[in-house]
Design an enzyme around this catalytic site. Structure first.
Site, PDB file in Angstrom:
ATOM      1  N   LEU A   1       3.033  -3.595  24.199  1.00 53.00           N
ATOM      2  CA  LEU A   1       2.967  -2.662  25.233  1.00 53.00           C
ATOM      3  C   LEU A   1       2.730  -3.044  26.598  1.00 53.00           C
ATOM      4  O   LEU A   1       1.708  -4.053  26.688  1.00 53.00           O
ATOM      5  CB  LEU A   1       1.824  -1.826  24.924  1.00 53.00           C
ATOM      6  CG  LEU A   1       1.527  -0.332  25.637  1.00 53.00           C
ATOM      7  CD1 LEU A   1       2.939   0.329  25.235  1.00 53.00           C
ATOM      8  CD2 LEU A   1       0.554   0.375  25.308  1.00 53.00           C
ATOM      9  N   ASP A   2       3.514  -2.932  27.510  1.00 50.49           N
ATOM     10  CA  ASP A   2       3.478  -3.447  28.687  1.00 50.49           C
ATOM     11  C   ASP A   2       2.154  -3.560  29.393  1.00 50.49           C
ATOM     12  O   ASP A   2       1.317  -2.411  29.313  1.00 50.49           O
ATOM     13  CB  ASP A   2       4.469  -2.862  29.602  1.00 50.49           C
ATOM     14  CG  ASP A   2       5.715  -3.093  29.269  1.00 50.49           C
ATOM     15  OD1 ASP A   2       6.286  -3.944  28.434  1.00 50.49           O
ATOM     16  OD2 ASP A   2       6.694  -2.155  29.577  1.00 50.49           O
ATOM     17  N   ALA A   3       1.667  -4.543  30.104  1.00 50.57           N
ATOM     18  CA  ALA A   3       0.249  -4.517  30.680  1.00 50.57           C
ATOM     19  C   ALA A   3      -0.099  -3.460  31.575  1.00 50.57           C
ATOM     20  O   ALA A   3      -1.281  -2.938  31.335  1.00 50.57           O
ATOM     21  CB  ALA A   3       0.247  -5.910  31.532  1.00 50.57           C
TER      22      ALA A   3
ATOM     23  N   ARG B   1      11.567   1.904  29.737  1.00 55.24           N
ATOM     24  CA  ARG B   1      11.998   1.524  31.144  1.00 55.24           C
ATOM     25  C   ARG B   1      13.258   1.380  31.507  1.00 55.24           C
ATOM     26  O   ARG B   1      13.793   1.870  32.468  1.00 55.24           O
ATOM     27  CB  ARG B   1      10.863   0.429  31.771  1.00 55.24           C
ATOM     28  CG  ARG B   1       9.313   0.908  31.436  1.00 55.24           C
ATOM     29  CD  ARG B   1       8.531  -0.288  31.634  1.00 55.24           C
ATOM     30  NE  ARG B   1       8.393  -0.732  32.920  1.00 55.24           N
ATOM     31  CZ  ARG B   1       8.184  -2.105  33.234  1.00 55.24           C
ATOM     32  NH1 ARG B   1       7.391  -2.921  32.257  1.00 55.24           N
ATOM     33  NH2 ARG B   1       8.356  -2.380  34.266  1.00 55.24           N
TER      34      ARG B   1
END
Length: 263
Positions: free
Chosen positions: A60-62, A167
């Protein structure tokens, strides 16, 4: 207890795996989720094993928030990896993106190629990537001295798990995620004046746990309401006028109040 679901706040990295993320120093202001897991479960060897991804199933992206699945044993990781590889782990997100999505936008099936250490790009010869999209609210935001800007609140699920898949896919169809400095960089400076981070939150993880002694498999599901910072962002929006205004108003009220998400 062989697996746990963690609610990751923004600015925490889900590190580990066979790439270099486990070896590099965290970016300034970032914390490592693996450090938290090792301090919470110090007796679990898998949480110190970079080859096993420190037990994490997926990333999960930061800047994003939401639920992360972590195995606490090698056996559990094998089972959950098989579930994930066979598309039996449901991962659902809520996103706020630019523009009004068409109501019939149901899925994005566009191959992606990961550029090492950078981003993903649309590539006809890349890996298959499938994203399901359900617009739930068509919204408007009135900035200071500006006309109403259109946005869409959408629930998204992924079948595959490519790097930055959601995204990249949403930007490809012309609806970049709000405050996305990589795939929506032309809008990032403006977005940053009213949104503190990219508006992407994984609110649901669901999977089945194997049976014991011939019993039916146990269904596990975790849900996480929208965090307060993103609830606050939604407070500046109103439903867009039109045929879907009533449904948009209902969805906006539910998500901005921190109510338990519906799937």
């Amino acid at each position: 207890q062989d697996a746990v679901v963690i609610h990751k706040p923004p600015d925490w990295e889900v590190d580990g795996g066979t790439d270099s993320s486990a070896m590099r120093v965290p970016r300034r202001g970032m914390k490592r989720l693996s450090d938290f897991m090792r301090s919470t479960f110090p007796e679990r060897p898998i949480l110190r094993d970079v080859a096993a991804g420190f037990g994490f199933l997926g990333r999960l992206d930061a800047p994003s928030s939401g639920l992360v699945l972590c195995a606490l044993s090698y056996e559990a990781r094998l089972v959950l990896q098989l579930r994930q590889d066979s598309h039996a782990v449901a991962r659902e997100y809520v996103v706020l993106c630019h523009g009004h999505m068409p109501e019939d936008l149901c899925e994005i099936a566009v191959p992606l190629t990961e550029q090492e250490g950078l981003a993903s790009i649309v590539d006809p010869s890349g890996q298959a990537a499938l994203t399901h999209v359900t617009p739930v609210a068509w919204l408007e935001r009135h900035g200071q001295g500006t006309c109403a800007e259109p946005f869409t609140l959408a629930v998204v699920s992924i079948v595959t798990g490519r790097k930055h898949q959601i995204r990249c896919h949403l930007a490809h169809v012309g609806h970049p995620v709000v405050c996305d400095g990589r795939y929506g960089f032309k809008l990032f400076a403006s977005d940053s004046t009213w949104c503190p981070r990219n508006f992407l939150h994984r609110f649901c993880l669901a999977f089945s746990w194997p049976s014991v002694g011939g019993a039916e498999a146990e269904e596990a599901e975790s849900m996480a309401p929208l965090p307060q910072d993103l609830q606050d962002v939604l407070s500046s929006f109103v439903p867009a006028p039109g045929a879907g205004e009533a449904a948009s108003k209902s969805a906006l009220e539910a998500w901005s109040s921190g109510a338990r998400p519906t799937r």
